[in-house]
Design an enzyme around this catalytic site. Structure first.
Site, PDB file in Angstrom:
ATOM      1  N   CYS A 131       0.922  -0.945  -0.109  1.00 38.81           N
ATOM      2  CA  CYS A 131       0.022  -0.195   0.069  1.00 38.81           C
ATOM      3  C   CYS A 131       0.780   1.233   0.066  1.00 38.81           C
ATOM      4  O   CYS A 131       1.373   1.684   1.274  1.00 38.81           O
ATOM      5  CB  CYS A 131      -0.728   0.017   1.180  1.00 38.81           C
ATOM      6  SG  CYS A 131      -1.890   1.385   1.213  1.00 38.81           S
ATOM      7  N   CYS A 134      -0.334   4.050   2.190  1.00 40.16           N
ATOM      8  CA  CYS A 134      -0.125   3.970   3.646  1.00 40.16           C
ATOM      9  C   CYS A 134       1.199   4.214   4.168  1.00 40.16           C
ATOM     10  O   CYS A 134       1.678   4.891   5.031  1.00 40.16           O
ATOM     11  CB  CYS A 134      -0.670   2.496   4.140  1.00 40.16           C
ATOM     12  SG  CYS A 134      -2.098   1.738   3.553  1.00 40.16           S
ATOM     13  N   ASP A 135       2.169   3.751   3.115  1.00 39.82           N
ATOM     14  CA  ASP A 135       3.535   3.766   3.635  1.00 39.82           C
ATOM     15  C   ASP A 135       4.654   4.710   2.717  1.00 39.82           C
ATOM     16  O   ASP A 135       5.747   4.737   3.173  1.00 39.82           O
ATOM     17  CB  ASP A 135       4.037   2.211   3.498  1.00 39.82           C
ATOM     18  CG  ASP A 135       3.340   1.350   4.383  1.00 39.82           C
ATOM     19  OD1 ASP A 135       2.784   1.677   5.466  1.00 39.82           O
ATOM     20  OD2 ASP A 135       3.018   0.040   4.010  1.00 39.82           O
TER      21      ASP A 135
END
Length: 305
Positions: A131, A134-135
């Site tokens: 993701c 997300c990261d």
């Protein structure tokens, strides 16, 4: 006793719950994490009608959730561990509770597929990610690899180029599969390179990702690429581990439904990415969620006759 329990709060499940409460049905939606599913972790959605400049996935999905909540959908944020689907009363086991319903809509979606290569599991969360939204921030100013060649891989590569010093796309074929518009953006982005005809042999590093060994599928030669992160987008697998025996699946593990979203078990329906279908997009998930309530209402009426 609910009229309908929806399992999964992605665009299909949220739409189904919205249509259900508007039809006067007592509706419970059970979701493991934050509402939105895969769409909720997508940086920018540009092909959903009504947003000429695009819309962020989290923003769009929180709007879905707020609408469902305002209309009266009840929410429980728990993990569903078991279902009992036979008979007129369906039982859903989530956390330490058992919920009963006349019908169930399965909309638990799919999860990113893993490569299954050496080092992937060991370094997951330590440079290996599924993701970018997300990261990606954690790799600001660093070099990363994106594995895959479809729409998701290209979208995430473009997103990562905002933070990272260099993004290398690794694709097992000699051409990308993503939309032409995305491919043109990739070509114009000076921070993105593509390695063709190659797959990941292994991911190396002690406490975090340090390098990736690639293998050319034609020449069989290997080469090392230094990288701080590896973002993997090679497709999805349906979230069906908790489902009971008796439901019908295709060879890839997706639930088989008819055009009304009915499974082979009466009173049990499936919508969105978890079901066998030709296209998995937010718009098609919304269509599933709207379509299913017509058949579900008909089923409930037949049970009362």
């Amino acid at each position: 006793m609910y009229d309908v329990i929806v399992i999964g709060g992605g665009p299909a499940g949220l739409t189904a719950s919205i249509y259900a409460v508007r039809a006067g049905l007592d509706t419970l939606l059970i979701e493991l994490g934050a509402p939105g599913g895969q769409a909720g972790t997508t940086d920018m959605i540009e092909n959903y009608p009504g947003f000429p400049d695009g819309v962020s996935g989290p923003e769009l999905m929180m709007s879905f959730h707020k609408q469902a909540e305002n209309l009266g959908v009840k929410f429980k944020f728990k993990k569903v561990s078991q279902l009992e689907l036979k008979g007129p009363v369906k039982k859903v086991y989530a956390g330490d509770e058992v919920y009963e319903s006349k019908t169930v809509i399965i909309s638990s979606g799919a999860h990113p597929r893993v490569l299954g290569v050496e080092g992937e599991g060991k370094l997951r969360g330590k440079g290996v990610s599924y993701c970018a939204t997300c990261d990606g921030f954690f790799f600001r100013g660093k070099e990363v690899l994106v594995i895959g060649g479809g729409d998701t891989a290209l979208q995430e590569a473009l997103y990562l180029s905002k933070f990272c010093s260099k993004v290398t796309i690794v694709h097992r074929r000699d051409r990308l599969r993503g939309a032409q518009m995305l491919q043109k953006r990739i070509d114009k982005n000076e921070k993105i390179d593509v390695v063709w005809d190659s797959v990941v042999e292994r991911i190396e590093g002690e406490n975090s990702v340090e390098k990736v060994v690639l293998r050319n599928v034609i020449t069989k030669e290997t080469k090392d690429i230094n990288a701080a992160g590896v973002f993997i987008f090679v497709g999805y697998s349906p979230n069906v581990d908790y489902l009971p025996k008796g439901l019908r699946y295709d060879k890839q593990g997706y639930l088989i439904t008819d055009t009304e979203m009915k499974t082979n078990i009466p009173g049990v329906f499936a919508v969105g990415d978890i079901r066998q279908k030709g296209l998995r997009q937010v718009s098609t998930a919304v269509g599933d969620g709207a379509e299913v309530i017509v058949a579900l209402e008909r089923y409930l009426a037949e049970q009362e006759d």
